[in-house]
Design a protein around this motif. Structure first.
Motif, PDB file in Angstrom:
ATOM      1  N   PRO A  53     -30.827 -19.966  29.831  1.00 45.04           N
ATOM      2  CA  PRO A  53     -30.376 -18.818  30.630  1.00 45.04           C
ATOM      3  C   PRO A  53     -31.474 -18.132  31.433  1.00 45.04           C
ATOM      4  CG  PRO A  53     -29.332 -18.775  28.477  1.00 45.04           C
ATOM      5  CD  PRO A  53     -30.360 -19.870  28.426  1.00 45.04           C
ATOM      6  N   TYR A  54     -32.720 -18.095  30.912  1.00 42.17           N
ATOM      7  CA  TYR A  54     -33.788 -17.408  31.639  1.00 42.17           C
ATOM      8  C   TYR A  54     -34.011 -18.019  33.025  1.00 42.17           C
ATOM      9  CZ  TYR A  54     -37.110 -21.222  31.296  1.00 42.17           C
ATOM     10  OH  TYR A  54     -37.739 -22.442  31.455  1.00 42.17           O
ATOM     11  N   ARG A  56     -31.972 -18.479  35.281  1.00 39.75           N
ATOM     12  CA  ARG A  56     -31.228 -17.761  36.321  1.00 39.75           C
ATOM     13  C   ARG A  56     -32.124 -16.740  37.029  1.00 39.75           C
ATOM     14  NH1 ARG A  56     -30.298 -15.616  39.916  1.00 39.75           N
ATOM     15  NH2 ARG A  56     -28.432 -14.605  40.770  1.00 39.75           N
ATOM     16  N   ASP A  57     -32.961 -16.039  36.264  1.00 39.21           N
ATOM     17  CA  ASP A  57     -33.877 -15.080  36.890  1.00 39.21           C
ATOM     18  C   ASP A  57     -34.778 -15.767  37.900  1.00 39.21           C
ATOM     19  OD1 ASP A  57     -32.975 -12.802  35.705  1.00 39.21           O
ATOM     20  OD2 ASP A  57     -34.544 -12.685  34.191  1.00 39.21           O
ATOM     21  N   SER A  60     -33.898 -16.161  41.621  1.00 32.72           N
ATOM     22  CA  SER A  60     -33.986 -15.000  42.501  1.00 32.72           C
ATOM     23  C   SER A  60     -35.451 -14.743  42.838  1.00 32.72           C
ATOM     24  CB  SER A  60     -33.392 -13.759  41.822  1.00 32.72           C
ATOM     25  OG  SER A  60     -32.051 -13.970  41.456  1.00 32.72           O
ATOM     26  N   SER A  65     -42.224  -9.670  37.171  1.00 33.73           N
ATOM     27  CA  SER A  65     -41.765 -10.448  36.016  1.00 33.73           C
ATOM     28  C   SER A  65     -42.916 -11.268  35.449  1.00 33.73           C
ATOM     29  CB  SER A  65     -40.621 -11.381  36.429  1.00 33.73           C
ATOM     30  OG  SER A  65     -40.268 -12.238  35.362  1.00 33.73           O
ATOM     31  N   GLY A 254     -32.353 -11.846  25.136  1.00 31.72           N
ATOM     32  CA  GLY A 254     -31.804 -12.037  26.467  1.00 31.72           C
ATOM     33  C   GLY A 254     -30.677 -11.064  26.719  1.00 31.72           C
ATOM     34  N   ILE A 256     -27.662 -11.932  28.991  1.00 35.13           N
ATOM     35  CA  ILE A 256     -27.037 -12.849  29.938  1.00 35.13           C
ATOM     36  C   ILE A 256     -25.896 -12.208  30.726  1.00 35.13           C
ATOM     37  CG2 ILE A 256     -25.345 -13.814  28.311  1.00 35.13           C
ATOM     38  CD1 ILE A 256     -26.022 -16.587  29.500  1.00 35.13           C
ATOM     39  N   GLU A 258     -26.019  -9.629  32.367  1.00 42.38           N
ATOM     40  CA  GLU A 258     -26.564  -8.931  33.520  1.00 42.38           C
ATOM     41  C   GLU A 258     -27.273  -9.845  34.513  1.00 42.38           C
ATOM     42  OE1 GLU A 258     -28.856  -5.550  32.358  1.00 42.38           O
ATOM     43  OE2 GLU A 258     -27.501  -5.007  30.725  1.00 42.38           O
ATOM     44  N   TYR A 259     -27.476 -11.110  34.162  1.00 42.69           N
ATOM     45  CA  TYR A 259     -28.312 -11.967  35.001  1.00 42.69           C
ATOM     46  C   TYR A 259     -27.730 -12.198  36.393  1.00 42.69           C
ATOM     47  CZ  TYR A 259     -30.898 -13.172  30.737  1.00 42.69           C
ATOM     48  OH  TYR A 259     -31.658 -13.117  29.606  1.00 42.69           O
ATOM     49  N   ASN A 260     -26.419 -12.181  36.496  1.00 45.33           N
ATOM     50  CA  ASN A 260     -25.794 -12.519  37.773  1.00 45.33           C
ATOM     51  C   ASN A 260     -25.294 -11.299  38.546  1.00 45.33           C
ATOM     52  OD1 ASN A 260     -25.975 -15.459  37.454  1.00 45.33           O
ATOM     53  ND2 ASN A 260     -24.552 -15.137  35.766  1.00 45.33           N
ATOM     54  N   PHE A 329     -23.565 -20.072  32.311  1.00 41.96           N
ATOM     55  CA  PHE A 329     -23.189 -18.701  32.659  1.00 41.96           C
ATOM     56  C   PHE A 329     -21.685 -18.464  32.600  1.00 41.96           C
ATOM     57  CE2 PHE A 329     -27.182 -19.887  34.661  1.00 41.96           C
ATOM     58  CZ  PHE A 329     -28.016 -18.983  34.027  1.00 41.96           C
TER      59      PHE A 329
END
Length: 344
Positions: A53-54, A56-57, A60, A65, A254, A256, A258-260, A329
């Protein structure tokens, strides 16, 4: 000699939920030898890639970070398992198997930053693919978050969100082996059955079927939650805070949910951290890599003795990597999602 090298690249930075169309399959060529002028480098053949999942950040444009954004037009990078084909590094030799963070989403990678690479010592005892999961980053993440951050005590009550994922299903089993009461939340009835019947959780529930998460948690934790292993954030975290015990601990692995989101949502009930003296701590797995040998000493006997079950969700072929990654996701995966590039 040069060979063709299939790669998965990011077309451009992503907003909202990622789609398979955000990625591109590209064919380049690569020499099967480390350039003579490049010291402390290895050329590897990639065998297994980890979907996490990380990542996804990194799709962007990141600011502030601890991770770098992916570079549009270049191969994705992440955790994986590879075989060394050539080396100018004193610690890695031709024929070695390695796992680590700087593996490209491609058939072959020239690795010059080797700080986060580990030589695999147990290839005859467990499948190599395990080093993308239970014996790799997700495994040591579960270990660090539960044992080091949460400092568990026997008999404590543990709640895990996204509990059928690569990290969550390991945390739950660690907690059970430690003598805790364990409940997990997941997104389907199939995953509820998996947690209770395969991984030995005491209880599990499908958060999509709950109208009120606060009430659901009170049903399973009438006396409160001592330890929360956080993978989701958002509304789940808001409900958990209301149900934590005094001096409870939260390991933030995590968020997840909020990632999108294009605009992050605020979290309510944060005052509970003060009124209940809750310790809530985020952590990065890199900080615990020095404890990797200690982690192996703990986990390998449990695997050999059948005390821990491990589940892999396998996508065959590099070209199917984007679909596997995007599927994280929407909760499509069961257990550890990985991609098979080649088999040695």
């Amino acid at each position: 000699m040069e060979v063709s090298n299939k790669q998965i690249t990011l077309k451009n930075y992503v907003t909202g939920f990622p789609n398979e169309s955000d990625f591109e399959v590209r064919i380049t060529t690569i020499p099967l030898k480390v350039p003579e002028t490049t010291q402390n480098a290895i050329l590897v053949k990639n065998l297994y890639l980890s979907c996490d999942p990380y990542m996804r950040d990194r799709m962007s444009k990141l600011e502030g970070s601890y991770l770098d954004s992916f570079i549009p037009g270049s191969p994705l990078t992440g955790y994986g398992v590879s075989k060394v084909l050539d080396s100018t590094h004193p610690d890695f030799n031709k024929g070695d198997f390695i796992w680590g963070f700087t593996v490209g989403w491609e058939e072959y990678t020239l690795i010059t930053a080797t700080q986060s690479l580990f030589k695999i010592q147990h290839t005859e005892e467990v499948p190599l693919s395990y080093y993308t999961g239970i014996l790799g980053m997700p495994g040591i993440t579960a270990y660090a978050g539960f044992y080091e951050i949460c400092s568990p005590k026997k008999g404590e009550k543990v709640f895990i969100s996204a509990a059928a994922g690569a990290v969550g299903h390991l945390v739950g089993q660690f907690a059970k082996l430690f003598g805790c009461y364990v409940v997990g939340s997941v997104g389907s009835r199939e995953k509820v059955d998996l947690l209770k019947n395969k991984f030995g959780f005491d209880e599990a529930f499908n958060y999509k079927e709950e109208e009120d998460l606060n009430s659901a948690l009170k049903r399973y934790f009438p006396d409160g939650i001592d330890i929360y292993f956080e993978n989701v954030g958002g509304k789940m975290l808001e409900a958990v805070l209301l149900n934590m015990t005094r001096h409870g601990r939260i390991a933030v692995c995590g968020m997840i949910s909020e990632y999108n989101l294009e605009k992050p949502e605020g979290i309510q009930n944060l005052s509970c951290i003060l009124t209940k003296q809750i310790r809530m701590e985020g952590f990065a797995v890199f900080d615990y890599f020095p404890q990797y040998a200690k982690f192996l000493e703990m986990i390998l006997p449990h695997i050999k003795e059948g005390k821990i079950d491990y589940l892999e969700d396998i996508a065959q072929g590099l070209e199917n990597g984007p679909a596997a990654l995007v599927g994280l996701f929407s909760g499509r995966n069961l257990g550890k999602q990985l991609v098979v590039v080649a088999q040695d």
